[in-house]
Enzyme design. Structure first.
Site, mmCIF file in Angstrom:
data_model
loop_
_atom_site.group_PDB
_atom_site.id
_atom_site.type_symbol
_atom_site.label_atom_id
_atom_site.label_comp_id
_atom_site.label_asym_id
_atom_site.label_seq_id
_atom_site.Cartn_x
_atom_site.Cartn_y
_atom_site.Cartn_z
ATOM 1 N N ARG A 96 0.812 -1.230 0.000
ATOM 2 C CA ARG A 96 0.000 0.000 0.000
ATOM 3 C C ARG A 96 0.844 1.279 0.000
ATOM 4 N NH1 ARG A 96 -2.481 -3.354 3.477
ATOM 5 N NH2 ARG A 96 -4.299 -4.394 2.576
ATOM 6 N N LYS A 118 3.743 12.067 -10.633
ATOM 7 C CA LYS A 118 2.803 11.236 -11.395
ATOM 8 C C LYS A 118 3.488 9.915 -11.713
ATOM 9 C CE LYS A 118 -0.032 14.538 -13.993
ATOM 10 N NZ LYS A 118 -0.317 15.033 -15.346
ATOM 11 N N GLU A 160 10.996 20.018 -24.745
ATOM 12 C CA GLU A 160 10.234 20.457 -23.566
ATOM 13 C C GLU A 160 10.925 21.656 -22.891
ATOM 14 O OE1 GLU A 160 7.263 19.449 -22.942
ATOM 15 O OE2 GLU A 160 7.055 17.363 -23.561
ATOM 16 N N LYS A 201 9.224 23.521 -13.749
ATOM 17 C CA LYS A 201 8.215 22.454 -13.691
ATOM 18 C C LYS A 201 7.743 22.255 -12.247
ATOM 19 C CE LYS A 201 5.716 18.851 -14.907
ATOM 20 N NZ LYS A 201 5.951 17.568 -15.488
ATOM 21 N N GLU A 211 -4.117 26.007 -6.958
ATOM 22 C CA GLU A 211 -4.894 26.835 -7.877
ATOM 23 C C GLU A 211 -5.733 26.042 -8.882
ATOM 24 O OE1 GLU A 211 -2.251 29.549 -9.825
ATOM 25 O OE2 GLU A 211 -1.293 29.991 -7.931
ATOM 26 N N ARG A 215 -1.426 23.802 -14.684
ATOM 27 C CA ARG A 215 -0.701 22.779 -15.435
ATOM 28 C C ARG A 215 -1.047 22.805 -16.929
ATOM 29 N NH1 ARG A 215 0.974 16.831 -13.241
ATOM 30 N NH2 ARG A 215 1.741 17.444 -11.200
ATOM 31 N N ASN A 219 0.740 22.440 -21.796
ATOM 32 C CA ASN A 219 0.297 21.825 -23.046
ATOM 33 C C ASN A 219 0.637 22.643 -24.286
ATOM 34 O OD1 ASN A 219 -0.922 19.384 -22.126
ATOM 35 N ND2 ASN A 219 -2.472 20.664 -21.152
ATOM 36 N N HIS A 222 1.443 20.990 -27.641
ATOM 37 C CA HIS A 222 1.036 19.589 -27.546
ATOM 38 C C HIS A 222 -0.237 19.243 -28.314
ATOM 39 C CE1 HIS A 222 4.195 19.308 -24.577
ATOM 40 N NE2 HIS A 222 3.973 18.015 -24.398
ATOM 41 N N HIS A 226 0.978 16.273 -30.258
ATOM 42 C CA HIS A 226 0.481 14.920 -29.984
ATOM 43 C C HIS A 226 -0.165 14.302 -31.215
ATOM 44 C CE1 HIS A 226 0.204 14.981 -25.313
ATOM 45 N NE2 HIS A 226 1.207 14.226 -25.714
ATOM 46 N N HIS A 238 9.284 12.509 -28.751
ATOM 47 C CA HIS A 238 8.158 13.324 -28.274
ATOM 48 C C HIS A 238 8.492 14.829 -28.295
ATOM 49 C CE1 HIS A 238 4.826 14.727 -25.892
ATOM 50 N NE2 HIS A 238 5.670 15.264 -25.036
#
Ligand code: ADP
Ligand code: ZN
Length: 332
Positions: A96, A118, A160, A201, A211, A215, A219, A222, A226, A238
């Site tokens: 866990r 993430k 990036e 970042k 807020e 984020r 993008n 992108h 993408h 990418h």
């Protein structure tokens, strides 16, 4: 929010040699840095996106059980985004949730994917659909790893970094005059810009917890990026598609941007992706962009950098998106 620590390889060695740690890396990194992996408690996953799945997570967890890992074990991920995402998710699930340390070894992971907590894997061909927010206890960035990084992966991270430069005026001022040095992998230039990019970042992730929505500015480039990446079968990295996306999206809304800023921003993006835009049709890019998760009410959303770190959110009907793209596609 964990602040990344910029460290030398000695610090990495010390962390990996710590008590009750379990290391996850990939086949390329394990071969290049075999001296680091003296610990017996270690899983080496096959390098590449295809390893980012629940079977790999299961394999890591099963091996951790076999090796006698417990709730006090710290998982250490040493690798690019694939290793960080997979090992981070294994750490989030094992008993866990146990602590983990991220040691990103690609430029992309150092400035982007390795920051923000993430974790997750692909399932059934869908990217990152199983995952968890599980903040690493430490993020240790050692830029010495970058010496062995293949060119494609270098450009990937640069894409990036250019994006971050468009989102923050200070980074823009530092990056614009140094772009050729960055692309050419000048160590001192890269080290300085990597710190700025990673810190940026971090600041967005930190602010977004309170807020919400901030984020979204990540993008930039992108929407088209993408779509082109999918249609072009991931031929480029990418970050190169992000650079191409920046060029395309800024060209689509050129009237909203000063000529000076446009030239500088597009010039930086072109330095990353000198191959030119892939031969794709505006209709197909529009169709692919319709599936973007930023969209709402049937509109396609573009995050447009307009100078000074400002970003405008533009939502437009697919028909208008297609027309704007078609009118500039041949000049890209
Ligand atoms: P990313 O970090 O770009 O999301 P990956 O984890 O797939 O993606 O890493 C990209 C590739 O770079 C993989 O083949 C990986 O094994 C390799 N790699 C990672 N770090 C290094 C390094 N320091 N030197 C050489 N190759 C590396
Ligand atoms: Zn990206």
């Amino acid at each position: 929010m964990t602040e990344a620590e910029f460290v030398s390889s000695d610090k990495i060695k010390a962390a990996l040699g710590g008590r009750n740690v379990y290391i996850v890396t990939d086949s390329n990194v394990a071969e290049l840095y075999s001296d680091l992996f003296f610990s017996v408690r270690c899983t080496v996953i096959d390098a590449g996106e295809h390893s980012k799945n629940l079977y790999t997570v299961g394999g890591i967890i099963a091996d951790m059980v076999r090796c006698g890992c417990d709730r006090k074990t710290t998982v250490i991920a040493v690798g690019g985004g694939v290793v960080g995402d997979t090992a981070g998710y294994a750490a989030a699930s094992f008993m866990r949730g146990v602590d983990w340390i991220n040691v990103p070894t690609t430029l992309l992971a150092m400035v982007d994917s390795g920051i923000g907590g993430k974790t997750g894997v692909d399932v059934g061909g869908y990217k990152n659909v199983a995952g968890a927010f599980h903040m690493p206890k430490r993020v240790l960035i050692c830029t010495e790893f970058l010496r062995t990084l293949p060119e494609r992966e270098w450009l990937c991270g640069c894409g990036e970094m250019i994006k971050h430069a468009l989102l923050d005026e200070n980074i823009f001022r530092a990056t614009f005059p140094a772009i050729d040095k960055l692309i050419a992998r000048d160590g001192e230039t890269a080290d300085k810009l990597i710190v700025m990019s990673a810190r940026y970042k971090e600041s967005v992730v930190k602010a977004d917890f309170k807020e919400g929505g901030l984020r979204k500015r990540l993008n930039v480039g992108h929407t088209v990026g993408h779509a082109a990446e999918k249609l072009d079968d991931f031929r480029l990295s990418h970050g190169e598609y992000v650079a191409l996306g920046i060029i395309a999206e800024m060209s689509m809304f050129r009237e909203r941007i000063s000529a000076d800023y446009f030239d500088k921003a597009v010039g930086m993006a072109r330095a990353v992706c000198s191959n030119g835009f892939p031969r794709l049709k505006a209709e197909d890019i529009t169709e692919a962009a319709k599936g973007d998760k930023k969209n709402a009410d049937g509109k396609i959303v573009v995050m447009l950098p307009t100078g000074g770190g400002n970003v405008e959110e533009i939502a437009l009907a697919p028909e208008e998106f297609k027309e704007r793209l078609a009118s500039c596609l041949s000049d890209l």
